[in-house]
Design a protein around this motif. Structure first.
Motif, PDB file in Angstrom:
ATOM      1  N   ALA A 201      48.977  35.144  40.160  1.00  0.00           N
ATOM      2  CA  ALA A 201      49.211  35.696  41.488  1.00  0.00           C
ATOM      3  C   ALA A 201      47.892  35.844  42.243  1.00  0.00           C
ATOM      4  CB  ALA A 201      49.915  37.044  41.384  1.00  0.00           C
TER       5      ALA A 201
ATOM      6  N   TRP B  72      45.090  34.158  41.735  1.00  0.00           N
ATOM      7  CA  TRP B  72      44.537  32.840  42.063  1.00  0.00           C
ATOM      8  C   TRP B  72      45.214  32.263  43.308  1.00  0.00           C
ATOM      9  CZ3 TRP B  72      40.607  30.920  38.820  1.00  0.00           C
ATOM     10  CH2 TRP B  72      40.080  29.688  39.222  1.00  0.00           C
ATOM     11  N   LEU B  73      46.565  32.330  43.313  1.00  0.00           N
ATOM     12  CA  LEU B  73      47.298  31.798  44.462  1.00  0.00           C
ATOM     13  C   LEU B  73      47.038  32.644  45.706  1.00  0.00           C
ATOM     14  CD1 LEU B  73      50.725  30.734  42.921  1.00  0.00           C
ATOM     15  CD2 LEU B  73      48.912  29.269  43.790  1.00  0.00           C
TER      16      LEU B  73
ATOM     17  N   VAL C  45      44.252  34.403  46.468  1.00  0.00           N
ATOM     18  CA  VAL C  45      42.910  34.201  47.017  1.00  0.00           C
ATOM     19  C   VAL C  45      42.717  32.775  47.524  1.00  0.00           C
ATOM     20  CG1 VAL C  45      40.445  34.236  46.483  1.00  0.00           C
ATOM     21  CG2 VAL C  45      41.944  36.022  45.588  1.00  0.00           C
ATOM     22  N   PHE C  46      43.254  31.799  46.791  1.00  0.00           N
ATOM     23  CA  PHE C  46      42.931  30.409  47.137  1.00  0.00           C
ATOM     24  C   PHE C  46      44.070  29.650  47.827  1.00  0.00           C
ATOM     25  CE2 PHE C  46      40.097  31.277  43.443  1.00  0.00           C
ATOM     26  CZ  PHE C  46      38.938  31.372  44.196  1.00  0.00           C
ATOM     27  N   PHE C  47      45.200  30.333  48.027  1.00  0.00           N
ATOM     28  CA  PHE C  47      46.270  29.662  48.774  1.00  0.00           C
ATOM     29  C   PHE C  47      46.722  30.482  49.985  1.00  0.00           C
ATOM     30  CE2 PHE C  47      50.825  28.875  49.553  1.00  0.00           C
ATOM     31  CZ  PHE C  47      50.729  27.560  49.961  1.00  0.00           C
TER      32      PHE C  47
END
Lengths: 270, 281
Positions: B15, B17-18, B20-22
Motif C-alpha cells: 500500500a 509503495w503504491l 508513494v509511487f502511484f
C-alpha cells in the motif's frame, strides 16, 4: 436434420476453430521473422529489411554491437531486483486481501486495479513529475527505474497470487492444524506449496513486464540505457541483427519456463 | 499470527509503495500541469495555477489527441473481432489443448514489444512481400506504401494489444455453463441466434474488460506511431514524451497528460455504465 444442414453445421463447428488457429498463426508471424533475421547475414550492407544469406555470426558474436550486452545486463539486473521486491510485497498483500478483513479493503482493491488501467505514458510522466518536484530530477537512473518497475509489477503480482489463493481449499490447512501442525509448519508444508505455482507465475510475469517496459522507463531513466531503450536508440539508424538474437533467446527461455511451470502444476494435484 | 492487525501489516508495504509511487505522482502531475509556462529546468518551476496551460495544450495538440482516440478505437474493434474468434475457439473447440493454446497466446509477449514492432516494420516494408503481393494484384499502386500510413500504425496496435483482449474474453467464455447454450438449441434457437442471445450476453464482462485493457494502453502508446508511422501519424503519447524529454516543456506535457487521463476516465465511466457491468476487479 438434412445432410445439407449437417454439412453446414460441420463447417460451422470447425470454421471457428480454423479461424481461431489462423489468428494464432498471425500472432507468431513477427516472432518467426525475428528468429529468421537472427541468422541474417547483413555484413555487406546496412539494409536491414531483407534476408541476404544465412550465417551463425550474429549468434557467435551476440555482444558485437557497442552497448548491446551492457543494456541487456542492466535490464536483467533491474528485472530481477524489481521482481524480487514486487513478488514479495505483492504476495503479502494478496494474503491480506484474501485471508484477512481490514478497513479500506475496497479502496485497496481499486488502487491495485488502477495501475493496470492507466496509460503508461500518464503513469510515467506522473512519476517523473514527482521525481522532479522532489529534487531527484538530476538523479534519474537505475534506482528510479527500479522504483517504477516495482510499482507497475505490484498490481499484476497481487492479482495473480490472489487468483491462486481464492481457489484454494482452506480445509486443507484446517486439516493440517487438526493434526497438530503448528501455524508455521502448516504454512511451510501446506499453504506455501499450494500457492507456489501462483507466486512463480507472478514472478515470471513481473520479470517479463520489467524487462520489456519502454514507455515508463524511458521517461524516468536519465542517462541509463536498458535493453528496450537500446533498441529504440538504434531503431532510427538500422538495427543490428544481434537484437534479433536477444529477442529469440528471451522467447525461448520464457517458453521453457512457462511450459515447465505448466507441467509442474499439472503433476501436483491442486 | 491471525491477530486483528495481521491484515494491516501484510498490506502495508504494498500500500505504501503504491501510495508513494502511484497515487502521489498524480498530484505531482496535476501540479506540473499548473506550472508557470515561463519556467525552465534551469530556473525551476512555480505552481501558479496557470490553467491556461490546458487551453494552450488543447489548441495546439487537439489533432494528435483525437488521432490517438480514433486509432485506439479502430484497433480495439479489430482486436475484439479477432480476439473473440480466438478466445471462442480456445474455450469451446480446443478440448484438451486449451492450456497449450492459452500459453501460445501469451508467448509472443516474451519477445520484446519493440522487437515485435520492428518486425512488423520489416513485414510491411516497401519491398516486403505484403506490399509486393498487393501491388501485383493492383490493390496498391506502384508508389503506394503501407509504412508511414494509418493502416500500419493501427495494424501494429492491433497486433501488440491482442493478448489483452483474448485473455479476459477467454476467462468469461470459459465460465459459461454449456447447458444454457444447449437449452437454447433445445428451444429451437438456431446456433447463430443462440450465440447472439445467450453466449454473447454472458460474455459481456470479458468484452468490457478486454476492450478497456486494449483501448487504454493503445490510446497512450507512441511506439507504434513512431516506428511504423510518420510525423503525420503522431499520437498524443509522442507529443507528451517529446515535451518531457526533448523540449523540456513540463507545463504543457503535464497538462496534456492530465487531459488524456481525464478523457480516458470519462470514456471508461460512460462505457461501463452503458455496458452495465460494474464488477471488473
Amino acid at each position: 436434420m438434412t445432410t445439407l444442414q449437417r454439412t453446414g453445421r460441420w463447417i460451422g463447428e470447425h470454421l471457428v476453430l480454423a479461424l481461431g488457429l489462423l489468428v494464432l498463426v498471425y500472432m507468431f508471424v513477427p516472432i518467426a521473422v525475428v528468429m529468421l533475421m537472427s541468422f541474417n547475414d547483413n555484413s555487406e550492407s546496412r539494409n536491414v529489411y531483407a534476408f541476404r544469406g544465412f550465417t551463425w555470426d550474429n549468434w557467435v558474436n551476440a555482444c558485437g554491437p557497442d552497448g548491446l550486452c551492457d543494456s541487456v545486463v542492466r535490464s536483467v539486473q533491474i528485472g530481477l531486483l524489481a521482481t524480487l521486491l514486487a513478488t514479495l510485497l505483492g504476495t503479502l498483500a494478496a494474503f491480506a486481501l484474501v485471508r484477512h478483513r481490514f478497513r479500506g479493503r475496497a479502496a485497496m482493491n481499486t488502487i491495485i486495479f488502477l495501475p493496470m488501467a492507466s496509460p503508461e505514458i500518464v503513469m510515467g510522466s506522473s512519476l517523473l513529475a514527482l521525481f522532479v518536484a522532489s529534487g531527484f530530477g538530476g538523479h534519474l537512473g537505475f534506482w528510479t527505474i527500479f522504483i517504477a518497475h516495482v510499482m507497475f509489477c505490484l498490481s499484476f503480482v497481487i492479482v495473480t497470487v490472489k487468483a491462486r489463493l481464492t481457489g484454494l481449499d482452506e480445509n486443507l490447512e484446517q486439516a493440517a492444524m487438526d493434526l497438530y501442525a503448528s501455524e508455521l509448519t502448516t504454512f511451510r508444508k501446506v499453504t506455501f506449496p499450494l500457492v507456489f505455482p501462483g507466486v512463480a507465475a507472478a514472478a515470471l510475469l513481473s520479470f517479463s513486464l520489467s524487462f520489456d517496459d519502454f514507455i515508463i522507463t524511458n521517461l524516468n531513466a536519465g542517462q541509463t540505457v536498458t535493453f528496450p531503450m537500446y533498441v529504440w536508440g538504434v531503431a532510427q539508424r538500422g538495427v543490428p541483427m544481434q537484437v534479433n538474437v536477444i529477442g529469440t533467446v528471451m522467447f525461448l527461455i520464457a517458453m521453457f519456463l512457462v511450459i515447465g511451470n505448466m507441467i509442474a502444476t499439472r503433476k501436483r494435484p491442486a | 499470527m491471525r491477530g486483528r492487525w495481521t491484515g494491516y501489516w501484510l498490506i502495508l508495504p504494498a500500500a505504501l509503495w503504491l501510495g508513494v509511487f502511484f497515487v502521489i505522482p498524480f498530484y505531482s502531475l496535476l501540479a506540473t500541469s499548473l506550472y508557470d509556462p515561463e519556467g525552465s529546468v534551469l530556473t525551476g518551476y512555480d505552481v501558479t495555477y496557470h490553467v491556461a496551460n490546458f487551453v494552450d495544450a488543447i489548441e495546439e495538440f487537439w489533432r494528435p489527441l483525437l488521432r490517438s482516440l480514433w486509432y485506439a478505437g479502430v484497433a480495439t474493434v479489430i482486436c475484439l473481432v479477432l480476439g473473440y474468434v480466438l478466445a471462442y475457439a480456445i474455450a469451446f473447440k480446443a478440448g484438451r489443448w486449451r492450456t497449450l493454446l492459452l500459453v501460445l497466446v501469451v508467448a509472443p509477449f516474451f519477445t520484446s514489444f519493440l522487437i515485435r514492432t520492428l518486425s512488423w516494420k520489416l513485414i510491411l516494408a516497401d519491398d516486403g512481400f505484403i506490399v509486393d503481393a498487393l501491388q501485383t494484384v493492383h490493390l496498391m499502386g506502384d508508389d503506394d506504401r503501407l509504412l508511414a500510413t494509418p493502416v500500419a500504425v493501427i495494424a501494429g496496435l492491433v497486433y501488440n494489444f491482442l493478448p489483452f483482449m483474448v485473455l479476459p474474453l477467454y476467462a468469461s467464455l470459459e465460465k459459461i455453463d454449456h447447458r444454457l447454450i444447449e437449452a437454447s438449441s433445445d428451444l429451437y434457437a438456431s446456433p447463430s441466434r443462440g450465440f447472439w442471445k445467450v453466449t454473447l450476453p454472458l460474455s459481456m464482462p470479458g468484452v468490457v474488460g478486454g476492450t478497456l485493457l486494449t483501448f487504454i494502453p493503445a490510446a497512450g502508446d507512441y511506439i507504434n506511431a513512431e516506428l511504423l508511422g510518420s510525423p503525420n501519424q503522431r499520437m498524443v503519447g509522442n507529443v507528451i514524451q517529446e515535451l518531457f524529454t526533448s523540449t523540456g516543456d513540463y507545463a504543457a506535457a503535464g497538462a496534456l497528460s492530465v487531459i488524456l487521463m481525464v478523457i480516458i476516465v470519462a470514456l471508461v465511466m460512460v462505457y461501463i455504465r452503458k455496458a452495465g457491468t460494474e464488477e471488473l476487479v
